[in-house]
Design a protein around this motif. Structure first.
Motif, PDB file in Angstrom:
ATOM      1  N   ALA A 150       0.718  -1.228  -0.003  1.00  0.00           N
ATOM      2  CA  ALA A 150       0.047   0.080   0.188  1.00  0.00           C
ATOM      3  C   ALA A 150       0.970   1.187   0.081  1.00  0.00           C
ATOM      4  O   ALA A 150       0.752   2.198  -0.597  1.00  0.00           O
ATOM      5  CB  ALA A 150      -1.058  -0.079   1.277  1.00  0.00           C
ATOM      6  N   ARG A 151       2.102   1.240   0.801  1.00  0.00           N
ATOM      7  CA  ARG A 151       2.924   2.677   0.886  1.00  0.00           C
ATOM      8  C   ARG A 151       3.418   2.558  -0.294  1.00  0.00           C
ATOM      9  O   ARG A 151       3.389   4.186  -0.964  1.00  0.00           O
ATOM     10  CB  ARG A 151       3.785   2.292   2.031  1.00  0.00           C
ATOM     11  CG  ARG A 151       4.778   3.566   2.082  1.00  0.00           C
ATOM     12  CD  ARG A 151       5.923   3.335   3.072  1.00  0.00           C
ATOM     13  NE  ARG A 151       5.357   2.910   4.328  1.00  0.00           N
ATOM     14  CZ  ARG A 151       5.154   4.000   5.332  1.00  0.00           C
ATOM     15  NH1 ARG A 151       5.510   5.160   4.964  1.00  0.00           N
ATOM     16  NH2 ARG A 151       4.622   3.659   6.515  1.00  0.00           N
ATOM     17  N   ARG A 152       3.802   1.617  -1.228  1.00  0.00           N
ATOM     18  CA  ARG A 152       4.633   1.746  -2.435  1.00  0.00           C
ATOM     19  C   ARG A 152       3.708   2.323  -3.384  1.00  0.00           C
ATOM     20  O   ARG A 152       3.919   2.923  -4.245  1.00  0.00           O
ATOM     21  CB  ARG A 152       5.315   0.437  -2.719  1.00  0.00           C
ATOM     22  CG  ARG A 152       6.018   0.745  -4.059  1.00  0.00           C
ATOM     23  CD  ARG A 152       7.058  -0.547  -4.292  1.00  0.00           C
ATOM     24  NE  ARG A 152       6.305  -2.008  -4.448  1.00  0.00           N
ATOM     25  CZ  ARG A 152       7.036  -3.024  -4.596  1.00  0.00           C
ATOM     26  NH1 ARG A 152       8.262  -2.971  -4.873  1.00  0.00           N
ATOM     27  NH2 ARG A 152       5.843  -4.147  -5.046  1.00  0.00           N
ATOM     28  N   ARG A 154       1.035   4.141  -2.839  1.00  0.00           N
ATOM     29  CA  ARG A 154       0.681   5.717  -2.858  1.00  0.00           C
ATOM     30  C   ARG A 154       1.954   6.398  -3.153  1.00  0.00           C
ATOM     31  O   ARG A 154       1.607   7.586  -3.627  1.00  0.00           O
ATOM     32  CB  ARG A 154       0.211   5.980  -1.389  1.00  0.00           C
ATOM     33  CG  ARG A 154      -0.920   5.188  -0.605  1.00  0.00           C
ATOM     34  CD  ARG A 154      -1.488   5.867   0.494  1.00  0.00           C
ATOM     35  NE  ARG A 154      -0.416   5.449   1.583  1.00  0.00           N
ATOM     36  CZ  ARG A 154      -0.285   4.321   2.412  1.00  0.00           C
ATOM     37  NH1 ARG A 154      -1.430   3.577   2.021  1.00  0.00           N
ATOM     38  NH2 ARG A 154       0.362   3.975   3.429  1.00  0.00           N
ATOM     39  N   LEU A 155       3.144   6.126  -2.705  1.00  0.00           N
ATOM     40  CA  LEU A 155       4.315   7.042  -3.258  1.00  0.00           C
ATOM     41  C   LEU A 155       4.742   6.966  -4.607  1.00  0.00           C
ATOM     42  O   LEU A 155       5.269   7.920  -4.980  1.00  0.00           O
ATOM     43  CB  LEU A 155       5.108   6.666  -2.159  1.00  0.00           C
ATOM     44  CG  LEU A 155       5.234   7.001  -0.635  1.00  0.00           C
ATOM     45  CD1 LEU A 155       6.330   6.365   0.165  1.00  0.00           C
ATOM     46  CD2 LEU A 155       4.731   8.160  -0.457  1.00  0.00           C
ATOM     47  N   LEU A 204      10.258   9.172   3.316  1.00  0.00           N
ATOM     48  CA  LEU A 204       9.329   8.282   3.679  1.00  0.00           C
ATOM     49  C   LEU A 204       9.388   6.987   3.357  1.00  0.00           C
ATOM     50  O   LEU A 204       9.275   5.949   4.122  1.00  0.00           O
ATOM     51  CB  LEU A 204       7.919   8.816   3.148  1.00  0.00           C
ATOM     52  CG  LEU A 204       7.541  10.278   3.810  1.00  0.00           C
ATOM     53  CD1 LEU A 204       6.169  10.583   2.937  1.00  0.00           C
ATOM     54  CD2 LEU A 204       7.119  10.061   5.219  1.00  0.00           C
ATOM     55  N   GLY A 205       9.823   6.704   2.054  1.00  0.00           N
ATOM     56  CA  GLY A 205      10.130   5.196   1.673  1.00  0.00           C
ATOM     57  C   GLY A 205      11.433   4.671   2.376  1.00  0.00           C
ATOM     58  O   GLY A 205      11.138   3.323   2.513  1.00  0.00           O
ATOM     59  N   ALA A 208      10.821   3.651   6.023  1.00  0.00           N
ATOM     60  CA  ALA A 208       9.568   2.816   6.294  1.00  0.00           C
ATOM     61  C   ALA A 208      10.043   1.533   6.850  1.00  0.00           C
ATOM     62  O   ALA A 208      11.134   0.974   6.913  1.00  0.00           O
ATOM     63  CB  ALA A 208       8.732   2.686   5.034  1.00  0.00           C
ATOM     64  N   GLN A 280      -4.372  -6.406   1.091  1.00  0.00           N
ATOM     65  CA  GLN A 280      -3.949  -6.401   2.441  1.00  0.00           C
ATOM     66  C   GLN A 280      -3.732  -7.788   2.898  1.00  0.00           C
ATOM     67  O   GLN A 280      -2.654  -8.135   3.679  1.00  0.00           O
ATOM     68  CB  GLN A 280      -4.957  -5.779   3.327  1.00  0.00           C
ATOM     69  CG  GLN A 280      -4.469  -5.569   4.786  1.00  0.00           C
ATOM     70  CD  GLN A 280      -5.207  -4.911   5.855  1.00  0.00           C
ATOM     71  OE1 GLN A 280      -6.719  -5.443   5.601  1.00  0.00           O
ATOM     72  NE2 GLN A 280      -4.991  -4.093   6.447  1.00  0.00           N
ATOM     73  N   GLU A 284      -0.209  -8.180   3.799  1.00  0.00           N
ATOM     74  CA  GLU A 284       0.314  -8.057   5.152  1.00  0.00           C
ATOM     75  C   GLU A 284       0.085  -9.371   6.285  1.00  0.00           C
ATOM     76  O   GLU A 284       0.501  -9.629   6.878  1.00  0.00           O
ATOM     77  CB  GLU A 284      -0.768  -6.948   6.073  1.00  0.00           C
ATOM     78  CG  GLU A 284      -0.377  -5.544   5.551  1.00  0.00           C
ATOM     79  CD  GLU A 284      -1.085  -4.445   6.081  1.00  0.00           C
ATOM     80  OE1 GLU A 284      -1.827  -4.792   6.976  1.00  0.00           O
ATOM     81  OE2 GLU A 284      -1.111  -3.355   5.721  1.00  0.00           O
ATOM     82  N   ARG A 289       4.594  -9.162  -1.701  1.00  0.00           N
ATOM     83  CA  ARG A 289       4.769  -7.642  -2.221  1.00  0.00           C
ATOM     84  C   ARG A 289       4.097  -7.650  -3.539  1.00  0.00           C
ATOM     85  O   ARG A 289       3.833  -6.354  -4.060  1.00  0.00           O
ATOM     86  CB  ARG A 289       6.288  -7.166  -2.293  1.00  0.00           C
ATOM     87  CG  ARG A 289       6.901  -7.051  -0.858  1.00  0.00           C
ATOM     88  CD  ARG A 289       8.548  -6.904  -0.809  1.00  0.00           C
ATOM     89  NE  ARG A 289       8.820  -5.726  -1.841  1.00  0.00           N
ATOM     90  CZ  ARG A 289       8.985  -4.554  -1.369  1.00  0.00           C
ATOM     91  NH1 ARG A 289       8.499  -4.428   0.012  1.00  0.00           N
ATOM     92  NH2 ARG A 289       9.292  -3.661  -2.193  1.00  0.00           N
TER      93      ARG A 289
END
Length: 375
Positions: A150-152, A154-155, A204-205, A208, A280, A284, A289
């Motif tokens: 999710a973070r990747r 978004r960024l 941020l990346g 993390a 997710q 998670e 990934r």
């Protein structure tokens, strides 16, 4: 002078963040290609922030400009490594960077004697930068759907949009008959602001939590049953165990992974859950990934079972790959070797050369698949 001070402040802040990224990578003893490319990108960011700052000496442009021109190649390779989990750094990537630097030096050194020829060379260099920026953007779109982090997700778009914008500015200057954007030229403040935002996103990346390692589905379900909505020992959120059971049933019993062109949206529809919940669960809950890596785990197990089967000795490897869900032999061979360390043909030869071992392997694989079904 006020705008210049802001410009220099933004560049100083960006340089500090980039240096922190390098320091963190060194402290973590990162030796992966992504860590090394991240440090190279950060070092390039520091160099760009300093070399394009106001009052930077013009006498240094002859060696600064070629290096700045080659930063687009570093960014492209970094994007490949960051957004493609199967990417492998090759020697020709380094050769590409050196070629751009050498070509840039040829342009700057020949500018005084052959300005027309140097101007044409600058436009060629600009085209190369634009092509690499476009390739990086295509890489983002190409792997967007399969990305489970999710973070990747978004960024990546914000990071690429700003980086491609910076490269486009540099390349655009090439069409104005100079090799790259002139350091300290008017419009330097927007460049400094963009660089600062890039540094923040990169930070941020980099800072993390480290990515999870793929785990066995049965263990993940058992952990979920025992802990409910608690967190796993690794700090990863334990997702709904019922969803994990249903997902495991589709994979091990119904063998949905064999469906040609299976996408995460179609799998979410089969489970009647929102796509983000399934992402997710796989990321998670199981530690994957990439959606393709998740599917390939089951597909390769399926192929290993077939390759170890004496009754299928004469079945072509391509047929086995297609039956397992792969659409062509190339991706199958790469995924199989990455998983097992040998090619499918070598695996079959070794498995069938020991009949007792092959029989045991077949029995274990047949038993292990039903056992994944929990409940």
């Amino acid at each position: 002078m006020g705008l210049t001070a802001i410009d220099l402040g933004l560049r100083g802040g960006a340089s500090g963040v980039f240096l922190m990224i390098i320091l963190v990578a060194l402290l973590r003893r990162g030796t992966s290609q992504q860590a090394l490319l991240g440090m190279a990108m950060s070092a390039g960011g520091v160099f760009y922030a300093i070399a394009t700052a106001p009052f930077f000496p013009k006498s240094s442009w002859w060696w600064v400009l070629p290096i700045l021109s080659a930063q687009s190649a570093v960014f492209w390779v970094w994007a490949r490594a960051a957004f493609d989990d199967d990417f492998v750094l090759r020697r020709w990537h380094g050769a590409l960077w050196l070629s751009i630097v050498a070509f840039g030096f040829a342009i700057t050194l020949g500018w005084a004697h052959w300005p027309a020829l140097a101007g044409a060379g600058g436009r060629v260099l600009a085209l190369v930068a634009l092509a690499l920026a476009l390739a990086a953007a295509v890489q983002t779109v190409k792997t967007w759907r399969a990305d489970l982090v999710a973070r990747r997700r978004r960024l990546r778009l914000a990071m690429l949009a700003i980086n491609v914008g910076l490269i486009a500015v540099v390349a655009g200057a090439g069409f104005a008959a100079i090799p790259v954007a002139v350091p300290g030229a008017p419009g330097s403040l927007p460049t400094a602001l963009g660089l600062f935002v890039v540094a923040m996103l990169a930070g941020l990346g980099a800072f993390a939590t480290q990515p999870a390692v793929p785990v066995d589905a049965t263990a993940a379900i058992a952990s979920s049953d025992a802990r409910g909505a608690a967190r796993a020992p690794t700090g990863r959120v334990v997702v709904d165990p019922i969803l994990l059971r249903r997902l495991d049933h589709l994979m091990t019993v119904e063998r949905t992974y064999r469906q040609e062109g299976l996408a995460i949206g179609a799998l979410a529809a089969r489970l009647d859950v929102p796509e983000h919940r399934l992402r997710q669960a796989i990321n998670e809950g199981l530690g994957y990934r990439n959606f393709n890596a998740f599917l390939n785990h089951y597909r390769i197990d399926d192929a290993k079972l077939a390759l170890s089967d004496v009754a299928q000795r004469e079945v072509p490897v391509l047929t086995i790959a297609m039956d397992a869900g792969f659409q062509s032999i190339g991706p199958f061979n790469r995924a199989f070797k990455a998983e097992t360390g040998v090619t499918p043909t070598e695996f079959r030869r070794e498995a069938l050369s020991r009949p007792e071992t092959a029989d045991d392997a077949n029995r274990d694989l047949r038993i292990s698949q039903p056992r994944r079904e929990i409940g």
